[in-house]
Each structure stands twice: as structure tokens, then as C-alpha cells.
Design a protein around this motif. Structure first.
Motif, PDB file in Angstrom:
ATOM      1  N   ARG A 116       0.831  -1.209   0.000  1.00  0.00           N
ATOM      2  CA  ARG A 116       0.000   0.000   0.000  1.00  0.00           C
ATOM      3  C   ARG A 116       0.863   1.255   0.000  1.00  0.00           C
ATOM      4  O   ARG A 116       0.596   2.209  -0.741  1.00  0.00           O
ATOM      5  CB  ARG A 116      -0.907  -0.007   1.235  1.00  0.00           C
ATOM      6  CG  ARG A 116      -2.134  -0.888   1.124  1.00  0.00           C
ATOM      7  CD  ARG A 116      -2.818  -1.000   2.467  1.00  0.00           C
ATOM      8  NE  ARG A 116      -4.164  -1.539   2.387  1.00  0.00           N
ATOM      9  CZ  ARG A 116      -4.829  -2.043   3.411  1.00  0.00           C
ATOM     10  NH1 ARG A 116      -4.243  -2.077   4.622  1.00  0.00           N
ATOM     11  NH2 ARG A 116      -6.050  -2.513   3.273  1.00  0.00           N
ATOM     12  N   ALA A 117       1.914   1.248   0.807  1.00  0.00           N
ATOM     13  CA  ALA A 117       2.808   2.409   0.863  1.00  0.00           C
ATOM     14  C   ALA A 117       3.554   2.578  -0.447  1.00  0.00           C
ATOM     15  O   ALA A 117       3.796   3.713  -0.900  1.00  0.00           O
ATOM     16  CB  ALA A 117       3.786   2.255   2.022  1.00  0.00           C
ATOM     17  N   ASP A 172      -4.062   0.414  -7.477  1.00  0.00           N
ATOM     18  CA  ASP A 172      -4.001   1.316  -8.626  1.00  0.00           C
ATOM     19  C   ASP A 172      -3.071   2.479  -8.297  1.00  0.00           C
ATOM     20  O   ASP A 172      -3.506   3.484  -7.722  1.00  0.00           O
ATOM     21  CB  ASP A 172      -5.407   1.818  -8.941  1.00  0.00           C
ATOM     22  CG  ASP A 172      -5.469   2.698 -10.180  1.00  0.00           C
ATOM     23  OD1 ASP A 172      -4.405   3.074 -10.703  1.00  0.00           O
ATOM     24  OD2 ASP A 172      -6.587   3.006 -10.620  1.00  0.00           O
ATOM     25  N   PRO A 173      -1.775   2.373  -8.644  1.00  0.00           N
ATOM     26  CA  PRO A 173      -0.841   3.448  -8.294  1.00  0.00           C
ATOM     27  C   PRO A 173      -1.067   4.728  -9.079  1.00  0.00           C
ATOM     28  O   PRO A 173      -0.600   5.790  -8.668  1.00  0.00           O
ATOM     29  CB  PRO A 173       0.530   2.836  -8.615  1.00  0.00           C
ATOM     30  CG  PRO A 173       0.254   1.816  -9.667  1.00  0.00           C
ATOM     31  CD  PRO A 173      -1.097   1.247  -9.328  1.00  0.00           C
ATOM     32  N   THR A 174      -1.784   4.668 -10.191  1.00  0.00           N
ATOM     33  CA  THR A 174      -2.083   5.882 -10.950  1.00  0.00           C
ATOM     34  C   THR A 174      -2.988   6.804 -10.162  1.00  0.00           C
ATOM     35  O   THR A 174      -2.819   8.032 -10.184  1.00  0.00           O
ATOM     36  CB  THR A 174      -2.750   5.524 -12.288  1.00  0.00           C
ATOM     37  OG1 THR A 174      -1.872   4.693 -13.046  1.00  0.00           O
ATOM     38  CG2 THR A 174      -3.090   6.777 -13.085  1.00  0.00           C
ATOM     39  N   ASN A 175      -3.944   6.231  -9.446  1.00  0.00           N
ATOM     40  CA  ASN A 175      -4.957   7.024  -8.756  1.00  0.00           C
ATOM     41  C   ASN A 175      -4.920   6.882  -7.237  1.00  0.00           C
ATOM     42  O   ASN A 175      -5.776   7.431  -6.546  1.00  0.00           O
ATOM     43  CB  ASN A 175      -6.348   6.626  -9.270  1.00  0.00           C
ATOM     44  CG  ASN A 175      -6.491   6.900 -10.760  1.00  0.00           C
ATOM     45  OD1 ASN A 175      -6.266   8.014 -11.221  1.00  0.00           O
ATOM     46  ND2 ASN A 175      -6.835   5.868 -11.527  1.00  0.00           N
ATOM     47  N   GLU A 185      -7.242   1.414  -3.963  1.00  0.00           N
ATOM     48  CA  GLU A 185      -7.330  -0.017  -4.150  1.00  0.00           C
ATOM     49  C   GLU A 185      -8.375  -0.293  -5.222  1.00  0.00           C
ATOM     50  O   GLU A 185      -9.343   0.466  -5.371  1.00  0.00           O
ATOM     51  CB  GLU A 185      -7.693  -0.701  -2.833  1.00  0.00           C
ATOM     52  CG  GLU A 185      -6.601  -0.550  -1.780  1.00  0.00           C
ATOM     53  CD  GLU A 185      -6.971  -1.146  -0.430  1.00  0.00           C
ATOM     54  OE1 GLU A 185      -8.041  -1.798  -0.343  1.00  0.00           O
ATOM     55  OE2 GLU A 185      -6.202  -0.964   0.534  1.00  0.00           O
ATOM     56  N   ALA A 186      -8.189  -1.354  -6.000  1.00  0.00           N
ATOM     57  CA  ALA A 186      -9.160  -1.698  -7.033  1.00  0.00           C
ATOM     58  C   ALA A 186     -10.527  -1.902  -6.391  1.00  0.00           C
ATOM     59  O   ALA A 186     -10.652  -2.562  -5.357  1.00  0.00           O
ATOM     60  CB  ALA A 186      -8.713  -2.949  -7.776  1.00  0.00           C
ATOM     61  N   CYS A 187     -11.544  -1.326  -7.020  1.00  0.00           N
ATOM     62  CA  CYS A 187     -12.878  -1.323  -6.424  1.00  0.00           C
ATOM     63  C   CYS A 187     -13.907  -1.644  -7.509  1.00  0.00           C
ATOM     64  O   CYS A 187     -13.566  -2.107  -8.602  1.00  0.00           O
ATOM     65  CB  CYS A 187     -13.160   0.029  -5.778  1.00  0.00           C
ATOM     66  SG  CYS A 187     -13.116   1.409  -6.961  1.00  0.00           S
ATOM     67  N   GLU A 188     -15.167  -1.367  -7.222  1.00  0.00           N
ATOM     68  CA  GLU A 188     -16.211  -1.699  -8.190  1.00  0.00           C
ATOM     69  C   GLU A 188     -16.144  -0.840  -9.445  1.00  0.00           C
ATOM     70  O   GLU A 188     -16.805  -1.153 -10.443  1.00  0.00           O
ATOM     71  CB  GLU A 188     -17.602  -1.576  -7.537  1.00  0.00           C
ATOM     72  CG  GLU A 188     -17.999  -0.161  -7.140  1.00  0.00           C
ATOM     73  CD  GLU A 188     -17.567   0.201  -5.721  1.00  0.00           C
ATOM     74  OE1 GLU A 188     -18.113   1.173  -5.171  1.00  0.00           O
ATOM     75  OE2 GLU A 188     -16.682  -0.499  -5.176  1.00  0.00           O
ATOM     76  N   ARG A 189     -15.345   0.207  -9.450  1.00  0.00           N
ATOM     77  CA  ARG A 189     -15.185   1.032 -10.660  1.00  0.00           C
ATOM     78  C   ARG A 189     -14.126   0.461 -11.609  1.00  0.00           C
ATOM     79  O   ARG A 189     -13.995   0.917 -12.733  1.00  0.00           O
ATOM     80  CB  ARG A 189     -14.824   2.465 -10.272  1.00  0.00           C
ATOM     81  CG  ARG A 189     -15.905   3.166  -9.472  1.00  0.00           C
ATOM     82  CD  ARG A 189     -15.634   4.636  -9.261  1.00  0.00           C
ATOM     83  NE  ARG A 189     -14.471   4.893  -8.419  1.00  0.00           N
ATOM     84  CZ  ARG A 189     -13.331   5.413  -8.842  1.00  0.00           C
ATOM     85  NH1 ARG A 189     -13.169   5.706 -10.120  1.00  0.00           N
ATOM     86  NH2 ARG A 189     -12.331   5.627  -8.006  1.00  0.00           N
ATOM     87  N   HIS A 190     -13.343  -0.528 -11.161  1.00  0.00           N
ATOM     88  CA  HIS A 190     -12.322  -1.165 -11.987  1.00  0.00           C
ATOM     89  C   HIS A 190     -12.901  -2.404 -12.663  1.00  0.00           C
ATOM     90  O   HIS A 190     -13.510  -3.251 -11.999  1.00  0.00           O
ATOM     91  CB  HIS A 190     -11.112  -1.574 -11.137  1.00  0.00           C
ATOM     92  CG  HIS A 190     -10.301  -0.422 -10.635  1.00  0.00           C
ATOM     93  ND1 HIS A 190     -10.711   0.383  -9.584  1.00  0.00           N
ATOM     94  CD2 HIS A 190      -9.089   0.059 -11.041  1.00  0.00           C
ATOM     95  CE1 HIS A 190      -9.785   1.307  -9.362  1.00  0.00           C
ATOM     96  NE2 HIS A 190      -8.799   1.134 -10.228  1.00  0.00           N
ATOM     97  N   ILE A 191     -12.702  -2.517 -13.966  1.00  0.00           N
ATOM     98  CA  ILE A 191     -13.200  -3.647 -14.751  1.00  0.00           C
ATOM     99  C   ILE A 191     -12.006  -4.340 -15.385  1.00  0.00           C
ATOM    100  O   ILE A 191     -11.358  -3.793 -16.282  1.00  0.00           O
ATOM    101  CB  ILE A 191     -14.175  -3.175 -15.845  1.00  0.00           C
ATOM    102  CG1 ILE A 191     -15.325  -2.384 -15.226  1.00  0.00           C
ATOM    103  CG2 ILE A 191     -14.702  -4.362 -16.647  1.00  0.00           C
ATOM    104  CD1 ILE A 191     -15.970  -1.420 -16.175  1.00  0.00           C
TER     105      ILE A 191
END
Length: 325
Positions: free
Chosen positions: A147-148, A238-241, A244-250
Motif C-alpha cells: 500500500r505504501a 491502482d498506483p495511478t490514482n 485499491e481496485a474497487c467496483e469502478r475497476h473492470i
């Protein structure tokens, strides 16, 4: 969350080419967190479509356009119902490092523990790690460490298109301290693997939320990282944003790096320059989809553009979609 994805790929050739052979990785995955409601591929010019599962379990479609053509259009439409992942613990115990070193983990996830392709350890990457004192993160438990690491990459790089390209090594982004999703994912994967943490590249889409701080391009495909921790299995970061990957990630496909799972790849025969246009839209479905899951493929297609090769019967050019993720 019920989402609709439309992914359009258009190739235009300066002169008619004689044949195109293509593969595409555009079908969203099926899983506990992601239900594929529908998937539709259309191709112009038409061609017979075949499919197979690659070494990583991704759905791959391939086809041949054997007649002369001066354009190649693919439209992929998907509907996907996603769910939030179960909440992760705040931390894991330090014994997780020992579990990562077990023979089972090292054997089961061999492909995702070794540097490969774009996700490699370079002098520039070692210099970045030393500058940001990343090895000190290993004094924490693995979940806290990854995470860090994701947050550090987010804070260290600006999101900027045009700095790198689809085939750029990570050193370009490291030198410029800017790039796009693909670059940040490769950098994080290379560091995780150097720590002994299995990490894989995820190609897919993101329902962008500017209010949540997303900085990735809403009109492009997206890429992020999944790491394997024995106590919680695969988790997405998701290091771009900096999320953590969530329901918005497909998720559409997973591999060792981008080159394993480009949205499209193939070759064409002919001595002609090609131009690529790509458009992606991800939006909430306007109404609930109640019909049973289906996959309908009308026609397929896709491509890369540019390296000349010797081929039987004339020149063949490797084609791969150049839009970065």
C-alpha cells in the motif's frame, strides 16, 4: 455497479493491405467480484472469429481478414456488473513474509515473481528505490508495504500522456518522473517482484470519478497491479490514482506485463503506413439488465502498427494497438 463499456479501434491504411491477422484481449473477465452480463464484438471488414484461453486464462479472440482492405474497425461492447471487494485488514502479521517465501507460493506464482519484459529491475529503478528509501518499507508487513509503495509511486510521478509510448521501457518514465498507467504499473510490479511479492499486470477499464481524485484518462483503457499475499490472496492496487481496485475497476486480462495482454495485436501484409484511432467510454448502465449472460460476436478485429518483417508473399508489419493504458 452496472457498467457499460464501448471500446472502438480504427485502423486506416494509406494503401490497401493484402491481409490482416489479429488477436484481441477485450472481453471483461468473469469472477466473484465481476459478472459479465454481455459482450459483443463487431468487425469491418467482416471475418470469421475464433477464440481460445491463453496461458493466464484470459479470453482471446483471433481472426484473419484475407482480402485487400484500407481500413479495419473493431467495436467491442460489454456490460459488466461489479461488486466491491471485501474490506482488507489494516495490516497483516510479519509472518506473511515467511509465507511468501514458501515453496508453494514460489512455485504456484513463478511467472509473477520473476522480472519480465517491461517490468524489469534497471539501474534507474534501483536509483529511484534508493532515493525514496523503498527497502525500508519491508520492515513493515507486506500489505502495509505494498500500500505504501502504491502511494509513493502516485506521489512521485505526474500523469502525463505523450511522455512515453506503448513500447517504452520504464527508464523513460523514471527519468521524466511522469507517464501513464502502464508505466506506473510496470514500475510497481518490478519493485514488488524484487521484494519476493508475486505481482501481475491488469489490463482493463475504469469508471473514472474526478471527484474521487482520479487522474487517469477517462477515454482510454486502464492498467493497474494485483499482488498475491497468502492471507488475502490477490488484491488490486491502482498506483495511478492511489486507490485499491474497487467496483469502478473492470478487469479484462492479466499477465506478466503489458506485452502479454495488449488490447490488440497482429500483423498485416502490405507496404503501407497505418494510422490508429481509439476511443473508450465507460458509463453506468441506463437500465438494469435482466437477460441471462451472453456473448455474441458478430465480427472481430484489432492491431498494432509498425515494425516491418520479412514475410511470405510480401512485407508483413507487426501491428499492436499503440494507445497506452
Amino acid at each position: 455497479m452496472l457498467l457499460e463499456i464501448r471500446h472502438v479501434t480504427q485502423y486506416h491504411y494509406a494503401e490497401p493491405v493484402r491481409e490482416s491477422v489479429m488477436e484481441v484481449w477485450m472481453q471483461p473477465q468473469k469472477g466473484a467480484r465481476q459478472r459479465l452480463v454481455s459482450f459483443d464484438l463487431e468487425l469491418d471488414p467482416p471475418a470469421q472469429l475464433f477464440s481460445y484461453a491463453d496461458a493466464f486464462g484470459n479470453a482471446v479472440y483471433h481472426f484473419d481478414v484475407p482480402q485487400p482492405h484500407d481500413r479495419l474497425n473493431i467495436v467491442a461492447r460489454s456490460a459488466v456488473e461489479t461488486q466491491a471487494s471485501p474490506p482488507l485488514p489494516d495490516a497483516l502479521d510479519m509472518g506473511e513474509w515467511d509465507r511468501l517465501r514458501s515453496d508453494f507460493v514460489r512455485g504456484e506464482h513463478f511467472d509473477f515473481l520473476h522480472h519480465h519484459g517491461f517490468a524489469v529491475e534497471t539501474e534507474a529503478l534501483r536509483a529511484f528505490a534508493a532515493e525514496r528509501r523503498l527497502d525500508e518499507l519491508k520492515a513493515r508487513d507486506p500489505l502495509t508495504a505494498v500500500r505504501a509503495l502504491s502511494r509513493t509511486i502516485y506521489e512521485s510521478f505526474s500523469y502525463e500522456t505523450g511522455v512515453t509510448h506503448a513500447d517504452s521501457p520504464i527508464d523513460l518514465a523514471l527519468e521524466a518522473r511522469s507517464g501513464v498507467c502502464q508505466d506506473f504499473a510496470h514500475i510497481m510490479i518490478a519493485i514488488c517482484r524484487s521484494w519476493g511479492v508475486p505481482a501481475r499486470y491488469v489490463s482493463g477499464y475504469l469508471f473514472t470519478d474526478r471527484e474521487a481524485g482520479d487522474r487517469s484518462d477517462p477515454d482510454a483503457t486502464h492498467a493497474w497491479v494485483e499482488v498475491f499475499l497468502p492471507s488475502v490472496r490477490w488484491i488490486g492496487l491502482d498506483p495511478t490514482n492511489n486507490v485499491e481496485a474497487c467496483e469502478r475497476h473492470i478487469a479484462a486480462a492479466v499477465g506478466r506485463d503489458y506485452d502479454d495482454v495488449p488490447p490488440s495485436r497482429g500483423v498485416y501484409k502490405g507496404d503501407a503506413e497505418s494510422q490508429l484511432a481509439v476511443g473508450v467510454s465507460v458509463r453506468r448502465a441506463r437500465a438494469a439488465l435482466t437477460e441471462p449472460e451472453f456473448i455474441r460476436v458478430a465480427q472481430p478485429a484489432f492491431a498494432r502498427g509498425g515494425r516491418r518483417r520479412a514475410g511470405a508473399g510480401g512485407l508483413a508489419y507487426d501491428q499492436q494497438q499503440q494507445q497506452q493504458q
